[in-house]
Design a protein around this motif. Structure first.
Motif, PDB file in Angstrom:
ATOM      1  N   ARG A 193       0.828  -1.209   0.000  1.00  0.00           N
ATOM      2  CA  ARG A 193       0.000   0.000   0.000  1.00  0.00           C
ATOM      3  C   ARG A 193       0.862   1.258   0.000  1.00  0.00           C
ATOM      4  NH1 ARG A 193      -2.072   3.927   3.164  1.00  0.00           N
ATOM      5  NH2 ARG A 193      -0.855   3.282   4.984  1.00  0.00           N
ATOM      6  N   LEU A 194       1.895   1.272   0.838  1.00  0.00           N
ATOM      7  CA  LEU A 194       2.751   2.456   0.938  1.00  0.00           C
ATOM      8  C   LEU A 194       3.571   2.674  -0.331  1.00  0.00           C
ATOM      9  CD1 LEU A 194       4.023   2.163   4.628  1.00  0.00           C
ATOM     10  CD2 LEU A 194       2.354   3.798   3.713  1.00  0.00           C
ATOM     11  N   ILE A 195       4.012   1.596  -0.960  1.00  0.00           N
ATOM     12  CA  ILE A 195       4.754   1.739  -2.219  1.00  0.00           C
ATOM     13  C   ILE A 195       3.829   2.269  -3.313  1.00  0.00           C
ATOM     14  CG2 ILE A 195       5.981   0.482  -4.037  1.00  0.00           C
ATOM     15  CD1 ILE A 195       6.886  -1.468  -1.735  1.00  0.00           C
ATOM     16  N   ASP A 236      -0.865   4.831 -12.456  1.00  0.00           N
ATOM     17  CA  ASP A 236      -1.693   3.736 -11.928  1.00  0.00           C
ATOM     18  C   ASP A 236      -0.866   2.494 -11.630  1.00  0.00           C
ATOM     19  OD1 ASP A 236      -1.126   2.972 -14.532  1.00  0.00           O
ATOM     20  OD2 ASP A 236      -3.101   2.062 -14.873  1.00  0.00           O
ATOM     21  N   LEU A 237       0.381   2.679 -11.231  1.00  0.00           N
ATOM     22  CA  LEU A 237       1.225   1.527 -10.859  1.00  0.00           C
ATOM     23  C   LEU A 237       0.848   1.082  -9.451  1.00  0.00           C
ATOM     24  CD1 LEU A 237       4.662   2.801 -12.235  1.00  0.00           C
ATOM     25  CD2 LEU A 237       3.000   1.323 -13.369  1.00  0.00           C
ATOM     26  N   ASP A 238      -0.318   0.477  -9.340  1.00  0.00           N
ATOM     27  CA  ASP A 238      -0.927   0.221  -8.032  1.00  0.00           C
ATOM     28  C   ASP A 238      -0.843  -1.226  -7.557  1.00  0.00           C
ATOM     29  OD1 ASP A 238      -1.639   2.892  -7.803  1.00  0.00           O
ATOM     30  OD2 ASP A 238      -3.572   2.589  -8.792  1.00  0.00           O
ATOM     31  N   LYS A 239      -0.385  -2.131  -8.407  1.00  0.00           N
ATOM     32  CA  LYS A 239      -0.211  -3.521  -7.996  1.00  0.00           C
ATOM     33  C   LYS A 239       1.282  -3.777  -7.798  1.00  0.00           C
ATOM     34  CE  LYS A 239      -4.502  -5.172  -8.405  1.00  0.00           C
ATOM     35  NZ  LYS A 239      -5.234  -5.847  -7.319  1.00  0.00           N
ATOM     36  N   ILE A 240       1.630  -4.457  -6.704  1.00  0.00           N
ATOM     37  CA  ILE A 240       3.030  -4.678  -6.360  1.00  0.00           C
ATOM     38  C   ILE A 240       3.319  -6.172  -6.300  1.00  0.00           C
ATOM     39  CG2 ILE A 240       4.875  -4.196  -4.719  1.00  0.00           C
ATOM     40  CD1 ILE A 240       3.601  -1.671  -5.997  1.00  0.00           C
ATOM     41  N   PHE A 241       4.264  -6.611  -7.152  1.00  0.00           N
ATOM     42  CA  PHE A 241       4.754  -7.986  -7.097  1.00  0.00           C
ATOM     43  C   PHE A 241       6.103  -7.948  -6.387  1.00  0.00           C
ATOM     44  CE2 PHE A 241       7.385 -11.425  -8.838  1.00  0.00           C
ATOM     45  CZ  PHE A 241       6.562 -12.526  -8.631  1.00  0.00           C
ATOM     46  N   ALA A 284      10.437  -4.028   7.471  1.00  0.00           N
ATOM     47  CA  ALA A 284      11.531  -3.059   7.330  1.00  0.00           C
ATOM     48  C   ALA A 284      11.176  -1.991   6.309  1.00  0.00           C
ATOM     49  CB  ALA A 284      12.813  -3.776   6.923  1.00  0.00           C
ATOM     50  N   ALA A 285      10.490  -2.374   5.232  1.00  0.00           N
ATOM     51  CA  ALA A 285      10.083  -1.407   4.216  1.00  0.00           C
ATOM     52  C   ALA A 285       9.063  -0.422   4.766  1.00  0.00           C
ATOM     53  CB  ALA A 285       9.511  -2.137   3.002  1.00  0.00           C
ATOM     54  N   VAL A 286       8.096  -0.930   5.498  1.00  0.00           N
ATOM     55  CA  VAL A 286       7.087  -0.049   6.105  1.00  0.00           C
ATOM     56  C   VAL A 286       7.762   0.955   7.034  1.00  0.00           C
ATOM     57  CG1 VAL A 286       5.125   0.024   7.700  1.00  0.00           C
ATOM     58  CG2 VAL A 286       5.211  -1.717   5.896  1.00  0.00           C
TER      59      VAL A 286
END
Length: 451
Positions: free
Chosen positions: A99-101, A108-113, A322-324
């Motif tokens: 979500r944060l990324i 619209d780059l809203d999906k994260i793999f 860690a990313a969050v």
């Protein structure tokens, strides 16, 4: 943060390393790795008590420095709650990281793999592009680096590709713009941009647009030289991709997460790719993590059709926690804005002042906390200080420069005839000036080889 010398332990660490660790990109018997005892903030130190200001950010990934207490605490908290879980499940840390990324990616780059790092992010981005288009080829630039796995190293445009090049990986290379060492006989940035776009379109036409799945570019090439694209170039590539139905992939593994003084380098150019790869700064490398940000159109391709790819540790809870924490720290502490301000007010003027005093500096280029000094033997001819891909005695001038920097307590990023200035984004003004002063002395060693 005061180093406590312990040479005996250091010797044992070094001995075990030399006996058992196989290092990347190296002739194993010709290297002498430093045994590191600790790190904090912008510094690290060895077992002999020598402390170094890290102008490399590891491999340009410790964007918030070493051992940031809030990120360390978040990893510890997540380890106490859930150290790991399979990627097919919804996990709080993974969902929040995505979500944060997505909140920071353009368009619209809203999906994260999620992947384990930058190279496999590139692997999966190109796989997605090929499956989405049904086409086999990928176009990539010379003077680029995209990773060490099979497809990623084949789209790489520097000598690390040569020994791994299969010659059958469906990759076609082209020249991206770089006015200082132009391949287009350009005199201005505008000419360089126009001619580079003409060259790219000709390459597309002669390769056959219907055979090309993707064009992949580092938004700002990193290891290859920190070459900012001229105004209009990335928008021009976007337009060409749209014209020919090609997927536009931007590699933000090194340039992303504040390195350029914006969350992503794409923000500098107001351009949105179809796929964007990331890693490194997403969590400062505290736990391995990378990924692909995916547009709506490409995500739709796999809405009812399975995506044939995955990793056991995709979205690992410790890495995502860690990313969050990293993104929250960057927001709370204003680290992205700090990188932009310190870059423009301290680093850039400091480097340009060094260039005035040192004849070995041919060009200064960069933005934010992402800078390169192009070192030359002759400013008029722009002959590099060492030959392309130099090793051994041919590389002696750059080796002398690096040794001089380390003697001053500065750990430099050196690649071919360049030194890059890529410290942690939250380095202080005093630390930045300390590094510039050390660079000033070290460049004297490079000056000795000027014609």
């Amino acid at each position: 943060m005061t180093p406590q010398p312990n040479p005996q332990v250091g010797a044992a660490v070094k001995a075990a390393d030399r006996a058992h660790v196989f290092h990347s990109w190296s002739a194993q018997e010709l290297i002498d790795p430093l045994a590191v005892a600790g790190a904090e903030g912008s510094y690290f130190w060895d077992y002999d008590g020598n402390r170094y200001l890290d102008f490399t950010s590891g491999l340009v990934f410790t964007n918030i420095g070493y051992q940031h207490p809030k990120v360390v605490a978040a990893i510890q908290e997540q380890a106490g709650k859930m150290t790991t879980f399979a990627p097919a499940f919804a996990v709080e840390a993974r969902s929040e990281a995505a979500r944060l990324i997505a909140a920071r990616t353009p368009g619209d780059l809203d999906k994260i793999f999620f992947t384990n790092g930058g190279a496999d992010a590139v692997e999966h981005a190109l796989r997605m592009a090929r499956l989405h288009t049904g086409r086999p080829k990928v176009l990539s630039a010379y003077r680029s680096y995209h990773g060490g796995t099979q497809q990623a190293v084949n789209v790489t445009g520097d000598p690390r590709r040569w020994a791994n090049d299969t010659g059958t990986a469906g990759v076609v290379r082209f020249w991206a713009p770089f006015l200082y060492r132009t391949r287009f006989y350009a005199q201005t940035e505008a000419q360089e941009c126009e001619r580079a776009l003409e060259h790219l379109e000709s390459t597309i036409q002669f390769e056959g647009p219907s055979t090309i799945a993707a064009v992949i570019l580092e938004t700002v090439p990193g290891t290859a030289g920190i070459m900012l694209p001229p105004a209009g170039y990335l928008a021009g590539v976007r337009a060409l991709c749209d014209k020919y139905g090609i997927v536009f992939v931007l590699d933000e593994v090194m340039a992303g997460f504040g390195r350029t003084g914006t969350w992503f380098a794409a923000d500098l150019y107001d351009v949105t790719p179809d796929l964007m790869t990331f890693a490194k700064g997403v969590n400062s490398g505290y736990v391995p993590l990378g990924g692909v940000a995916i547009s709506g159109a490409i995500a739709e391709t796999f809405a009812k059709r399975p995506y044939p790819g995955g990793l056991t540790y995709s979205g690992h809870p410790l890495a995502c926690a860690a990313a969050v924490a990293t993104m929250n720290v960057m927001e709370e502490e204003g680290i992205v804005a700090h990188a932009a301000k310190l870059g423009s007010e301290v680093i850039e003027p400091g480097l340009r002042e060094l260039a005035e005093r040192h004849p070995s500096v041919g060009e200064v280029r960069g933005v934010g906390m992402f800078w390169a000094l192009d070192l030359v033997r002759d400013r008029a001819t722009r002959e590099p200080l060492v030959p392309y891909n130099a090793t051994g005695e041919a590389n002696a001038p750059m080796a002398a420069f690096a040794a001089a920097a380390k003697k001053q307590g500065l750990w430099p990023f050196v690649n071919m005839n360049r030194t890059h200035v890529v410290p942690p984004l939250n380095i202080t003004e005093a630390e930045a000036k300390e590094g510039l002063a050390a660079l000033d002395i070290a460049l004297g060693a490079a000056d000795e080889h000027v014609a």
